[in-house]
Scaffold this motif. Sequence first.
Motif, PDB file in Angstrom:
ATOM      1  N   THR A  86     -15.852   3.897  -0.721  1.00 21.70           N
ATOM      2  CA  THR A  86     -15.266   4.823  -1.696  1.00 21.70           C
ATOM      3  C   THR A  86     -14.242   4.047  -2.502  1.00 21.70           C
ATOM      4  N   TRP A  87     -13.915   4.555  -3.699  1.00 24.37           N
ATOM      5  CA  TRP A  87     -13.113   3.767  -4.649  1.00 24.37           C
ATOM      6  C   TRP A  87     -11.633   4.121  -4.595  1.00 24.37           C
ATOM      7  N   ASN A  88     -10.851   3.116  -4.916  1.00 24.50           N
ATOM      8  CA  ASN A  88      -9.401   3.274  -5.039  1.00 24.50           C
ATOM      9  C   ASN A  88      -9.087   4.150  -6.264  1.00 24.50           C
ATOM     10  N   GLU A  89      -7.831   4.558  -6.362  1.00 22.10           N
ATOM     11  CA  GLU A  89      -7.352   5.311  -7.534  1.00 22.10           C
ATOM     12  C   GLU A  89      -7.398   4.412  -8.770  1.00 22.10           C
ATOM     13  N   ILE A  90      -7.434   5.037  -9.975  1.00 20.81           N
ATOM     14  CA  ILE A  90      -7.258   4.241 -11.191  1.00 20.81           C
ATOM     15  C   ILE A  90      -5.779   3.836 -11.282  1.00 20.81           C
ATOM     16  N   PRO A  91      -5.461   2.692 -11.780  1.00 29.52           N
ATOM     17  CA  PRO A  91      -6.314   1.685 -12.420  1.00 29.52           C
ATOM     18  C   PRO A  91      -6.926   0.700 -11.422  1.00 29.52           C
ATOM     19  N   HIS A  92      -6.527   0.793 -10.118  1.00 30.19           N
ATOM     20  CA  HIS A  92      -6.929  -0.247  -9.155  1.00 30.19           C
ATOM     21  C   HIS A  92      -8.446  -0.288  -8.941  1.00 30.19           C
ATOM     22  N   LYS A  93      -9.093   0.848  -9.176  1.00 32.88           N
ATOM     23  CA  LYS A  93     -10.544   0.917  -9.054  1.00 32.88           C
ATOM     24  C   LYS A  93     -11.246  -0.153  -9.905  1.00 32.88           C
ATOM     25  N   PHE A  94     -10.542  -0.603 -10.959  1.00 31.02           N
ATOM     26  CA  PHE A  94     -11.162  -1.571 -11.886  1.00 31.02           C
ATOM     27  C   PHE A  94     -10.595  -2.987 -11.732  1.00 31.02           C
ATOM     28  N   GLU A  95      -9.810  -3.220 -10.693  1.00 30.99           N
ATOM     29  CA  GLU A  95      -9.215  -4.552 -10.535  1.00 30.99           C
ATOM     30  C   GLU A  95      -9.637  -5.161  -9.195  1.00 30.99           C
ATOM     31  N   ALA A  96     -10.895  -5.589  -9.118  1.00 29.16           N
ATOM     32  CA  ALA A  96     -11.416  -6.175  -7.873  1.00 29.16           C
ATOM     33  C   ALA A  96     -10.878  -7.592  -7.695  1.00 29.16           C
ATOM     34  N   GLY A  97     -10.478  -7.915  -6.462  1.00 33.67           N
ATOM     35  CA  GLY A  97     -10.056  -9.289  -6.161  1.00 33.67           C
ATOM     36  C   GLY A  97      -8.611  -9.564  -6.541  1.00 33.67           C
ATOM     37  N   THR A  98      -8.147 -10.758  -6.197  1.00 37.43           N
ATOM     38  CA  THR A  98      -6.756 -11.130  -6.510  1.00 37.43           C
ATOM     39  C   THR A  98      -6.600 -11.309  -8.012  1.00 37.43           C
TER      40      THR A  98
END
Length: 415
Positions: free
Chosen positions: A274-286
Motif C-alpha cells: 500500500t502507498w504512503n501519503e502524498i507527496p511521499h508516495k511519489f518519492e521512491a528511494g533516497t
Amino acid sequence: MQLESVVRPAEFDVLRIREDFPILNEKIHGKPLVYLDNAATTQKPLPVIDALRDYYLHHNANVHRAIHVLAERATEGYEKARQAVAEFIKARSERQIIFTRGTTEAINLVASAWGRKFVRAGDEIMLTEMEHHSNLVPWQILAQEVGAVLRFIPFTEEGILDVRRFETLLSGRTRIIALSHMSNVFGTINPIKRIIRMAHDRGIPVLLDGAQSVPHLPIDVDFLDCDFLAFSSHKMLGPTGIGVLYAKDHLLENMNPYQGGGEMISTVWLENSTWNEIPHKFEAGTPNIEAAFGFHAALDYLQSIGMKRVTLYEQELTTYALNRMKQVEGLNIYGDAPERGGVISFNIEGLHPHDLAQFLDQHGIAIRAGHHCAQPIMRKLNIAATARASFYLYNTFEEIDYFVDSLRKARVFFL
Ligand code: PLP
C-alpha cells in the motif's frame, strides 16, 4: 566595456549581487567571464555553496528513517526545503510539492503516473509547437503506448502561440494540455492564464513547464490555477539534480505511483503493497538531500532580493540587449513577443552559430549555440541552429555592451 546611456532600475545593486557569485571572477582565455547561458543553467551564490558544505559538515544522514539526531536534522532540513518551495510558488500546502531530479523527471512523472491511468486510445494530448523536448518526448511515449493522439498549438512568425487556433483544436477527447510557460528559444511568455481558463471551462487539466518561468517571474500557482507545474533548481541558482513537480492534491491522490521502492510505501507484503501519503508516495528511494538544502538556500536568496525586482531588472536588461542587437548588421532575432523574458535566440547572416559561439568564448563570453532541445522549432523556422544569449540577475548592462561589440567583431573576423 563601455556603458551607454541607460536607466537602471532603482535599488537593484547588481555589483553587490555579483560579489555573492565567486565564479563570475573567473578569467576565460584571459578575459573576464561574461556568462550569458542562464537558460541552460545558472551560477550559484555563496549561500548555496555554503549550504551544501554545511550539510555534509553537520547534518548528513538519510531522511525519514532513523531516529538519531543527524537523521532528524537531515529530515527536518529536507522537509523545510519542501515548505520553502511551497511558499515560493504560493502553493496551499507542502503536500503538493514533490521533489524530482528536475523539470524533465517531473513531466515524465505526470505522463507516466497520471497519463497511463487517465489517457485512453483515441484521447488527445494537446501540446504546442514550441515545446522543449522534455515536454514533448514523454507525451510521445505515452501516446504510442496507449494509442492517444498528439495535437499542437501552432506558433506564428513572431514566436507567439495562436490562441484562436487553440480553441478550434480543443475537442471532447482532449485529456490534458501541457505547455511551456516561457519559451527557451523565443523567450515568449505564453498567455497561460487565458489558456488555463479555456481548458478548465471544458474540465481539462493543464501542465505548465515552468523551467524558464519560475526562475525569473513571481509565481502564484493558486492565482494561475494550473494543475501541474514542473521546474528545476539548477536554473534558479540552486544545485543540479533536484527539481519540483507541483500538483493539486486531488490529482496526486488519484494518480498511481511513478516508481516503486523505499519511502513511497505504507505497508509491504510479498505479493503487494500500500502507498504512503502524498507527496511521499511519489518519492521512491533516497532523495537528493544535500541538493534540497542547497535549493532552499537558493530560494531564500531569490526571496531576499524579491522576484518582482528580479523580473523588472531582467526586463530592462533584455530590452536594452534587444535594442542594441538589432543595430548589428545582418543579425536576425527569432521571436518578437510583446511579453517576453531574457532569452534571445539569433543568427548573424553567413555565420554559423557554432563558429560565433567559439569566437565569443575566446572573448570570455559564454552563450549557447544549437537547437536548444527544440528541434521541431528549428525545423519550422527552416534553420539548423541558432545562437542564444540568456540573462539572469547578476548580468550587467556593461556585459551586454561588451557582448554586442564582440558580435560586431565576429562579423568583421568571419565575413
Ligand atoms: N523545459 C524547458 C522550457 C527548458 O528550457 C528545459 C531546460 O533547458 C527543460 C524543460 C528541461 O530542464 P531539466 O534539464 O532541468 O530537466
